[in-house]
Design an enzyme around this catalytic site. Structure first.
Site, short mmCIF file in Angstrom:
data_model
loop_
_atom_site.label_atom_id
_atom_site.label_comp_id
_atom_site.label_asym_id
_atom_site.label_seq_id
_atom_site.Cartn_x
_atom_site.Cartn_y
_atom_site.Cartn_z
N PRO A 89 0.81 -1.29 0.06
CA PRO A 89 0.07 -0.04 0.12
C PRO A 89 0.82 1.28 -0.09
O PRO A 89 0.30 2.27 -0.47
CB PRO A 89 -0.74 -0.09 1.42
CG PRO A 89 -0.63 -1.37 1.94
CD PRO A 89 0.55 -2.21 1.39
N GLU A 116 0.57 -7.40 8.44
CA GLU A 116 0.51 -5.78 8.43
C GLU A 116 1.62 -5.41 7.33
O GLU A 116 1.76 -4.27 7.20
CB GLU A 116 0.76 -5.39 9.93
CG GLU A 116 -0.54 -5.43 10.74
CD GLU A 116 -1.70 -4.75 10.03
OE1 GLU A 116 -1.65 -3.38 9.98
OE2 GLU A 116 -2.56 -5.33 9.66
N ARG A 153 0.51 -8.57 -21.92
CA ARG A 153 -0.02 -7.96 -23.03
C ARG A 153 0.88 -7.33 -23.64
O ARG A 153 0.79 -6.89 -25.00
CB ARG A 153 -1.58 -7.45 -22.62
CG ARG A 153 -1.56 -6.50 -21.76
CD ARG A 153 -3.09 -6.01 -21.61
NE ARG A 153 -3.58 -5.69 -22.67
CZ ARG A 153 -3.37 -4.45 -23.26
NH1 ARG A 153 -2.32 -3.68 -22.68
NH2 ARG A 153 -3.94 -4.28 -24.29
N ASP A 168 -4.27 1.58 -27.18
CA ASP A 168 -4.60 1.58 -25.81
C ASP A 168 -5.07 3.01 -25.26
O ASP A 168 -4.28 3.86 -25.33
CB ASP A 168 -3.59 0.84 -25.10
CG ASP A 168 -3.86 -0.42 -25.06
OD1 ASP A 168 -4.66 -0.88 -25.76
OD2 ASP A 168 -2.96 -1.16 -24.41
#
Ligand code: 9D3
Length: 248
Positions: A89, A116, A153, A168
């Protein structure tokens, strides 16, 4: 490209290369993929790889020893210089630009955290951290799988022209234009005439206009980052006058 993913749930991570484009990437040899079970590097007979947090508080911390051993084993198995990326995170937000940069690496070791997080002392073993965005997952596995999918990809020879990377969204900086297939009339909704006209210049202009309009309405933040040309500004004005008074 060679990928080695370190996780407590290797059978889960492995699923990303069982279907679709990542599977094709492995089958074609463009991607060599291995999911490595962190528990195999536990230093106890109990296969534990986590322990309580110094300083107290809820939640467990991933021990440095098993992580260091798993990273070393992954690097040995890969056999070439590999960057080590932790999914966390606290990482850099995953963007197409970052995915493109990472897909160009010859080899990566991906570390999936649980609990954690990792003991801070493994940071010298990690080149950088990548996050999926500002929301809370229960671990790094899904983020690693997203990164593997997005990189697969882009690998040479994996996509035919059905997905040529320069068309894209996010490579053009705009959202995609709308798509239509048969039937030409469905529940009173027709396919726009221009798409049936066979006039490829007109179709390209219409698609550019729709892409600009959709981006203006749904992701104005993307448009603000772009240097809008005079023709694009004109196309966007056209779109807005054609869509004034619509809800979406
Ligand atoms: C009590 C503090 N925790 C909640 C904010 C911190 C926390 C630790 C570990 C939150 C999530 C996780 C597990 N997440 C990941 O490993 C993860 C993640 C994410 O949660 N969101 C977006 N991208 C990523 S990449 C890895």
């Amino acid at each position: 490209m060679k990928l080695d993913v370190v996780s407590l749930f290797p059978a889960f991570v492995e699923q990303v290369v069982k279907v679709g484009i990542p599977r094709k990437a492995v089958e074609s040899g463009a991607l060599q993929f291995h999911a490595r079970d962190l528990r195999n590097y536990s230093d106890g007979a109990d296969r534990r790889v986590d322990d309580r947090s110094y300083g107290g508080g809820p939640g467990m911390v991933m021990e440095p020893g098993p992580l260091a051993d798993a990273i070393a084993a992954a690097k040995t198995a890969i056999g070439v210089e590999a960057k080590v990326i932790a999914l966390s995170p606290q990482g850099l937000p995953m963007t197409q630009a970052l995915v493109e940069q990472l897909a160009a690496e010859p080899a990566l070791v991906l570390i999936c955290g649980r609990y954690e997080g990792l003991d801070e002392r493994v940071t010298p073993l990690i080149d950088f951290e990548v996050s999926l965005g500002d929301f809370v997952l229960s671990g790094g596995e899904l983020a690693a799988m997203v990164l593997v999918d997005a990189m697969a990809r882009l690998l040479p020879g994996v996509l035919g022209h059905e997905g040529s990377a320069e068309a894209d969204s996010f490579s053009t900086g705009l959202l995609d234009h709308p798509h239509y297939t048969r039937p030409p009339l469905w529940r009173d909704a027709p396919v726009p005439d221009v798409l049936l006209s066979g006039d490829h210049a007109k179709i390209a202009r219409w698609r550019r206009k729709q892409a600009l309009g959709a981006t203006f309405l749904k992701r104005p933040d993307l448009l603000e980052k772009l240097q809008i040309s005079r023709t694009d500004a004109e196309l966007l004005r056209e779109f807005l006058s054609e869509h004034s008074g619509e809800k979406n």
